[in-house]
Design a protein around this motif. Sequence first.
Motif, PDB file in Angstrom:
ATOM      1  N   THR A  31       1.061  -1.565   0.026  1.00 51.69           N
ATOM      2  CA  THR A  31       0.167   0.328  -0.031  1.00 51.69           C
ATOM      3  C   THR A  31       0.968   1.112   0.125  1.00 51.69           C
ATOM      4  OG1 THR A  31      -1.875  -1.011   1.254  1.00 51.69           O
ATOM      5  CG2 THR A  31      -2.070   1.220   1.604  1.00 51.69           C
ATOM      6  N   THR A  32       2.022   1.212   0.918  1.00 50.28           N
ATOM      7  CA  THR A  32       2.923   2.872   1.268  1.00 50.28           C
ATOM      8  C   THR A  32       3.365   2.435   0.019  1.00 50.28           C
ATOM      9  OG1 THR A  32       3.096   2.445   3.722  1.00 50.28           O
ATOM     10  CG2 THR A  32       4.329   3.356   2.567  1.00 50.28           C
ATOM     11  N   ARG A  81       2.571   1.898  -3.237  1.00 41.98           N
ATOM     12  CA  ARG A  81       2.022   2.441  -4.665  1.00 41.98           C
ATOM     13  C   ARG A  81       1.391   3.734  -3.747  1.00 41.98           C
ATOM     14  NH1 ARG A  81       0.480  -3.447  -4.120  1.00 41.98           N
ATOM     15  NH2 ARG A  81      -0.894  -3.007  -3.285  1.00 41.98           N
ATOM     16  N   ALA A  82       1.111   4.039  -2.893  1.00 41.11           N
ATOM     17  CA  ALA A  82       1.181   5.154  -2.197  1.00 41.11           C
ATOM     18  C   ALA A  82       2.406   6.432  -2.632  1.00 41.11           C
ATOM     19  CB  ALA A  82       0.953   5.760  -1.118  1.00 41.11           C
ATOM     20  N   LEU A  86       1.051   8.541   1.926  1.00 37.96           N
ATOM     21  CA  LEU A  86       0.464   8.080   2.477  1.00 37.96           C
ATOM     22  C   LEU A  86      -0.808   9.502   3.202  1.00 37.96           C
ATOM     23  CD1 LEU A  86       1.354   5.316   4.266  1.00 37.96           C
ATOM     24  CD2 LEU A  86       0.065   5.392   2.527  1.00 37.96           C
ATOM     25  N   VAL A  96      -3.207  10.077   0.291  1.00 35.46           N
ATOM     26  CA  VAL A  96      -4.353   9.623  -0.495  1.00 35.46           C
ATOM     27  C   VAL A  96      -5.917  10.065   0.525  1.00 35.46           C
ATOM     28  CG1 VAL A  96      -5.802   6.812   0.923  1.00 35.46           C
ATOM     29  CG2 VAL A  96      -3.376   7.097   0.291  1.00 35.46           C
ATOM     30  N   SER A  97      -6.159  10.351   1.617  1.00 36.30           N
ATOM     31  CA  SER A  97      -7.495  11.088   2.034  1.00 36.30           C
ATOM     32  C   SER A  97      -6.922  12.296   2.794  1.00 36.30           C
ATOM     33  CB  SER A  97      -7.499  10.115   3.112  1.00 36.30           C
ATOM     34  OG  SER A  97      -9.144  10.397   3.054  1.00 36.30           O
ATOM     35  N   ALA A 103      -2.847  -6.106   7.165  1.00 36.84           N
ATOM     36  CA  ALA A 103      -4.042  -5.704   5.651  1.00 36.84           C
ATOM     37  C   ALA A 103      -5.202  -6.007   6.120  1.00 36.84           C
ATOM     38  CB  ALA A 103      -3.115  -6.317   4.937  1.00 36.84           C
ATOM     39  N   ALA A 115      -7.354  -3.924   7.009  1.00 42.37           N
ATOM     40  CA  ALA A 115      -7.887  -2.773   6.520  1.00 42.37           C
ATOM     41  C   ALA A 115      -9.464  -2.324   5.337  1.00 42.37           C
ATOM     42  CB  ALA A 115      -6.480  -2.230   5.252  1.00 42.37           C
ATOM     43  N   THR A 170      -7.914   2.634   3.451  1.00 38.85           N
ATOM     44  CA  THR A 170      -6.691   2.251   3.138  1.00 38.85           C
ATOM     45  C   THR A 170      -5.586   2.779   4.527  1.00 38.85           C
ATOM     46  OG1 THR A 170      -7.232   3.184   0.930  1.00 38.85           O
ATOM     47  CG2 THR A 170      -4.778   3.444   2.002  1.00 38.85           C
ATOM     48  N   GLY A 209      -1.427   1.975   5.621  1.00 38.95           N
ATOM     49  CA  GLY A 209      -0.478   1.574   4.725  1.00 38.95           C
ATOM     50  C   GLY A 209       0.805   0.907   6.049  1.00 38.95           C
ATOM     51  N   CYS A 229      -4.891   5.939   7.020  1.00 39.07           N
ATOM     52  CA  CYS A 229      -6.288   7.026   5.834  1.00 39.07           C
ATOM     53  C   CYS A 229      -7.924   6.692   5.896  1.00 39.07           C
ATOM     54  CB  CYS A 229      -5.265   6.994   4.119  1.00 39.07           C
ATOM     55  SG  CYS A 229      -3.846   6.806   4.620  1.00 39.07           S
TER      56      CYS A 229
END
Lengths: 455, 455
Positions: free
Chosen positions: A255-256, A258-259, A327, A330-331, A354, A357, A363, A365, A380
Amino acid sequence: MGDVIGELVAGLPAGAVVTDAAVAASYAQDMAGFSAGGQPLAVVTARSTEDVQHVMRTATAHRVPVVPQGARTGLSGGANAVDGCLVLSLVKMDRILEIDPVERVAVVEPGVVNAVLSRAVGKHGLSYPPDPSSWEQCTIGGNIATGAGGLCCVKYGVTAEYVLGLDVVLADGRLLRTGRRTAKGVAGYDLTRLFVGSEGTLGVVVGAVLALRPAPPPHLVLAAEFPSAAAAGEAVCAIMAAGHVPSLLELMDGTTVRAVNAMARMGLPETTEALLLAAFDTPDPAADLAAVGALCTAAGATEVVPASDPAESELLLQARRLSLTALEKVSTAMLIDDVCVPRGRLGEMLDGVAAIAGTYGLTIGVCAHAGDGNTHPVVCFDRHDADETRRARESFDAIMALGLSLGGTITGEHGVGLLKRDWLAREAGPTGMELQRGIKAVFDPLGLLNPGKVL
Amino acid sequence: MGDVIGELVAGLPAGAVVTDAAVAASYAQDMAGFSAGGQPLAVVTARSTEDVQHVMRTATAHRVPVVPQGARTGLSGGANAVDGCLVLSLVKMDRILEIDPVERVAVVEPGVVNAVLSRAVGKHGLSYPPDPSSWEQCTIGGNIATGAGGLCCVKYGVTAEYVLGLDVVLADGRLLRTGRRTAKGVAGYDLTRLFVGSEGTLGVVVGAVLALRPAPPPHLVLAAEFPSAAAAGEAVCAIMAAGHVPSLLELMDGTTVRAVNAMARMGLPETTEALLLAAFDTPDPAADLAAVGALCTAAGATEVVPASDPAESELLLQARRLSLTALEKVSTAMLIDDVCVPRGRLGEMLDGVAAIAGTYGLTIGVCAHAGDGNTHPVVCFDRHDADETRRARESFDAIMALGLSLGGTITGEHGVGLLKRDWLAREAGPTGMELQRGIKAVFDPLGLLNPGKVL
């Protein structure tokens, strides 16, 4: 209350006391989410030990709570104001009084910024290892209050290992000197280490003798990509079991990664489920990287990239440094947890986060000081969405429950503050809490110092 | 008191309670001089946490003091019995419960002997660094109680740095678990480190999670002879200021060198006024020895002898290992002090001790963990000579006063025990003593745990 302010002003330099409500409100909280700060009666900026003593004597006389503050970069609400309190800011007590290369100690005031100290001792060929991510802002006093860690703790340990002695103003204004400036010393109970991590609830640190180390050689960094968190966790275990001593061993989950990719277009493969960064500052770091690279490959790494010089090393660390910023995008809000687990349980911890989440539809990370098992799951959420905000808070608690179930602790380096008070009781148990409350009563019988924090 | 013994026996395995007065008397004291032990009511040998809990519950019910004991190798009277007490021996709780190379921790009972643990973790490629001179006898529980040090502390730190978590039986018999088994953790006040060095006055340690390190490479040793303590002290400062990290940096004064010569005919020059031993366990120790040798020569060393292999290194260390035995032969008794000073004051400390020896007409040899500034002046005296015995005691106090005047502490690694209680008050000051007494009252409100020690 008019008396309190009058007495404060009478005993302090001009301008030290600010009662303007808007200004005072701006000191209400640190950087923790879900931890509202109260409205201070006044903000007092101390410039000397005598100032702090005057504040504490006045506060005790009038039974007014006092909340000590450094740079307010804390992540647990430990520096948040309570209604009607005096905020006691230590940021102007920022002198480095002494750097001694023979004794390998620095004597500092609490407001010295971590990075300022690091650079100053660096000029003497020395290092002050604890390096929280906020090191360019956070103060040594705050580091001591929280027992701060950082990236290099995996090799060099945390703040507690570097505090040899303290000057502390007690709740009633008396000055206490603890510890020593010698390399060793065991005279009496270890009051110094009792203050480290006590988050301003036992006394106000006004001076510290810190241990220093010789500056290490420049490090070299290796990055390894893994198809699963479990594989990365396995690599961490293999590295430690083989007796390696990395100066940094960091992990970012998929997740991190990809962010960071989305923000900075770093070209990290989207299939990466975990990125491991290992550094060595040994005499022959390239040899260590080669050995660690082989262990990563054996654990299932799909790519292993060792840097060949410090510049390349910095590039590889960029992804890690950008993690929180990425991150954050993300929001509209994020909540940073700080659960530390045995390093053998890292894979389970990441998989568990995960799953959390997924359960809460958020999300999350994870960045981790993997060599220490210290994870920072970052939840997030959209602060304008009440339901999502509730789920964020619940997921944060679920992450702590997971950490405890894996034999971990609710806080590796951020402290308990306001945010994790209920969880401390769960981790420490009733006997541990009773003893801690007893200690608090010895140091602060009126309960004026940073009330409502930790215990 | 008959009830106490009956209740103890009823709740413990057969043979755990010994009331024979002569046997009990043999548990009266540790290895400290000038610290008479009392006559125990009974000696109880615990084999489990439940045994310890039963002892403490019974002792609390009957208000009987309890003195926890390990191997009684302590040098401050901290393990001495008081009249009518229960001696609680932990030496049979000697299991190593776990050694984990991934987490780099060992989980042990308190009676495990230091050297037994060291050898056991060595089989896993790990080391437990704290190495008191009594390491073949002393227990981990005693090490924790005193905050023990050793020779390798100059590089690897003292016991406090290696205790991550504890199981402790409180005065009332409740079991408390402190700390963690993770690499990091800052949840609440640091009760673990409060117990380290508390000499059995706050609770009885029944289990410990200890941090381990990868075993270092074999070290190489250098010996350097100096014509004065001041020159040797200057060399120590130069070595540390240059950023070297020796794994051992020991010093023997001229008195000690001559005593060793007299006993073992080692051929050390009689003109040597200080012998410095430096060791490195770095990847290239020969290079480090060469650099340190040059610094010694520059500081005035008359001879510098670097070992070329581990066997030669051991030979060079022989002189250090024989020091106490050699000084013991000077007279009929000796008193070992433990003053730690800033390393920049070592020369002054040694010269001051020599002056004190002159003033009191006594032989006082000094061994020192020079890299830490931790000196062990050894006062030799004839126990059958009342006046000499009085002078020995007075010189011991004069040495502590000297140490404090040089910015040092009365105890670097042996603890306060009985021997240095009055001196702790002088070092800690009234506020520090008041707080320590407050803490003692929180943990042991009836004052039953090792009464009369430390505070």
